[in-house]
Write a protein that holds these residues in place. Structure first.
Motif, PDB file in Angstrom:
ATOM      1  N   VAL A 106      -3.065   1.685   3.071  1.00  0.00           N
ATOM      2  CA  VAL A 106      -1.977   2.318   2.331  1.00  0.00           C
ATOM      3  C   VAL A 106      -2.382   2.421   0.868  1.00  0.00           C
ATOM      4  N   SER A 107      -2.347   3.638   0.352  1.00  0.00           N
ATOM      5  CA  SER A 107      -2.761   3.904  -1.018  1.00  0.00           C
ATOM      6  C   SER A 107      -1.581   4.383  -1.849  1.00  0.00           C
ATOM      7  N   TYR A 108      -1.475   3.862  -3.060  1.00  0.00           N
ATOM      8  CA  TYR A 108      -0.521   4.384  -4.042  1.00  0.00           C
ATOM      9  C   TYR A 108      -1.282   4.537  -5.351  1.00  0.00           C
TER      10      TYR A 108
ATOM     11  N   VAL B  22      -9.911   5.618  11.179  1.00  0.00           N
ATOM     12  CA  VAL B  22      -9.508   5.279   9.817  1.00  0.00           C
ATOM     13  C   VAL B  22      -8.408   6.236   9.371  1.00  0.00           C
ATOM     14  N   ILE B  23      -7.261   5.665   8.998  1.00  0.00           N
ATOM     15  CA  ILE B  23      -6.116   6.450   8.536  1.00  0.00           C
ATOM     16  C   ILE B  23      -5.759   5.986   7.127  1.00  0.00           C
ATOM     17  N   ILE B  24      -5.792   6.897   6.177  1.00  0.00           N
ATOM     18  CA  ILE B  24      -5.422   6.584   4.801  1.00  0.00           C
ATOM     19  C   ILE B  24      -4.032   7.159   4.550  1.00  0.00           C
TER      20      ILE B  24
ATOM     21  N   GLY C  26       6.774   2.453  -0.064  1.00  0.00           N
ATOM     22  CA  GLY C  26       6.371   1.069  -0.239  1.00  0.00           C
ATOM     23  C   GLY C  26       5.293   0.681   0.760  1.00  0.00           C
ATOM     24  N   PHE C  27       4.788  -0.546   0.609  1.00  0.00           N
ATOM     25  CA  PHE C  27       3.694  -0.987   1.470  1.00  0.00           C
ATOM     26  C   PHE C  27       4.106  -1.034   2.943  1.00  0.00           C
ATOM     27  N   GLY C  28       5.208  -1.703   3.243  1.00  0.00           N
ATOM     28  CA  GLY C  28       5.625  -1.825   4.638  1.00  0.00           C
ATOM     29  C   GLY C  28       5.925  -0.492   5.270  1.00  0.00           C
TER      30      GLY C  28
ATOM     31  N   PRO D 274      -6.086  -1.566   0.000  1.00  0.00           N
ATOM     32  CA  PRO D 274      -7.125  -0.762  -0.645  1.00  0.00           C
ATOM     33  C   PRO D 274      -8.019  -1.572  -1.571  1.00  0.00           C
ATOM     34  N   ASP D 275      -7.539  -2.738  -2.042  1.00  0.00           N
ATOM     35  CA  ASP D 275      -8.370  -3.588  -2.890  1.00  0.00           C
ATOM     36  C   ASP D 275      -9.014  -4.731  -2.117  1.00  0.00           C
TER      37      ASP D 275
END
Length: 304
Positions: free
Chosen positions: A12-14, A36-38, A70-72, A95-96
């Motif tokens: 999950v990218s923001y 891989v799903i972004i 959001g993340f969830g 992502p980090d």
């Protein structure tokens, strides 16, 4: 890799397209056997275009949301797509965070074989320990690493696994309903761990499998090297009280409310005292987090 993949990795990218490419550029879906799903939680049209471009370069699947869930919420959308494409195991990675193919495969195989949420030992870039699971103490909602148990002997606790990196089977994920959307950021992993245990699943850390987490790579650390973001403070303070409202009995909820200021002050002090002299942000997060937590505010509202 397309439809029929045995496992899918969801990131999950923001605003993190560059970080995603930096940390996952070596991932080839066909070579590693993991789709891989972004998921781009919308921050701008330009950022969504960058995520799409990164995915095109590396053969990944972009999922471009039209709002920030959001993340969830982002993981939930990514999981839906992963399972629709045929995945039996979901691998979630921040992502980090980074992990190699062998670690990813070990997590996937363990999750496929067990009715469990499976996590690696997570280390910082310097090799020191970041997480091997944590304890949330049920008397006041404070949190400590499992290595601190001796100093908290006798206190009732709930063991939980971070959402920074984990694997879970499709069957278990669907049985518990994935992440709760109420939290937006932070504490959704505490909630998920509690619901997995309630549903008869297990929580397992693979001691011989490691991931690396460069904490803070997705947050603004402008105040100092130690200070955390206002977002971090706000959601950790609010969501502690939200978890109590959603998961605990009325007696425990009242106890957590009585200790809210003390525990929330401890959360703010994770960033040190110097920040309190140079920025209004931690003070604002403290006030708004307590207010919204006590009111039971859910979703992304920041109290502004």
């Amino acid at each position: 890799m397309g439809r029929g993949a045995g496992a899918a990795m969801v990131v999950v990218s923001y605003g993190s397209a560059a970080l995603v490419e930096q940390n996952f550029a070596g991932w080839d879906a066909a070579e590693h056997g993991i789709d891989v799903i972004i998921v781009d939680c919308f921050s701008s049209d330009a950022e969504a275009a960058r995520v799409a471009s990164v995915c095109e370069r590396h053969g990944w699947t972009p999922l471009l949301l039209d709002e920030n869930l959001g993340f969830g919420g982002g993981v939930n959308r990514g999981a839906d797509l992963a399972f629709a494409r045929g995945a039996d195991v979901l691998l979630v990675v921040n992502p980090d965070a980074t992990l190699d193919a062998g670690a990813a495969r070990a997590l996937v195989e363990a999750a496929a074989a067990e009715d469990a949420l499976v996590a690696p030992t997570i280390r910082k870039p310097d090799g020191s320990l970041w997480s091997e699971g944590s304890d949330m103490y049920l008397d006041d909602g404070s949190i400590a690493g499992v290595r601190h148990r001796a100093s908290h002997a006798g206190r009732p606790r709930l063991f939980w696994l971070t959402g920074a990196c984990f694997a879970i089977s499709r069957a278990l994920w669907r049985r518990v309903g994935g992440y709760a959307d109420d939290y937006f950021l932070y504490w959704e992993d505490v909630d998920l761990s509690d619901r997995i245990r309630e549903a008869g699943g297990a929580l397992r850390v693979l001691d011989d499998v490691a991931a690396v987490h460069d904490e803070g790579g997705t947050h603004d650390q402008a105040h100092s090297a130690r200070a955390k973001s206002e977002i971090y403070y706000y959601y950790n303070i609010r969501n502690r009280l939200l978890f109590a409202r959603l998961r605990l009995d009325p007696t425990a909820q009242r106890r957590w409310r009585r200790t809210a200021l003390r525990v929330s002050w401890g959360i703010v002090l994770q960033g040190g005292r110097r920040q309190l002299l140079t920025s209004i942000a931690p003070w604002r997060a403290l006030a708004r987090g307590l207010r919204d937590g006590r009111r039971g505010v859910r979703g992304p509202r920041s109290g502004s």
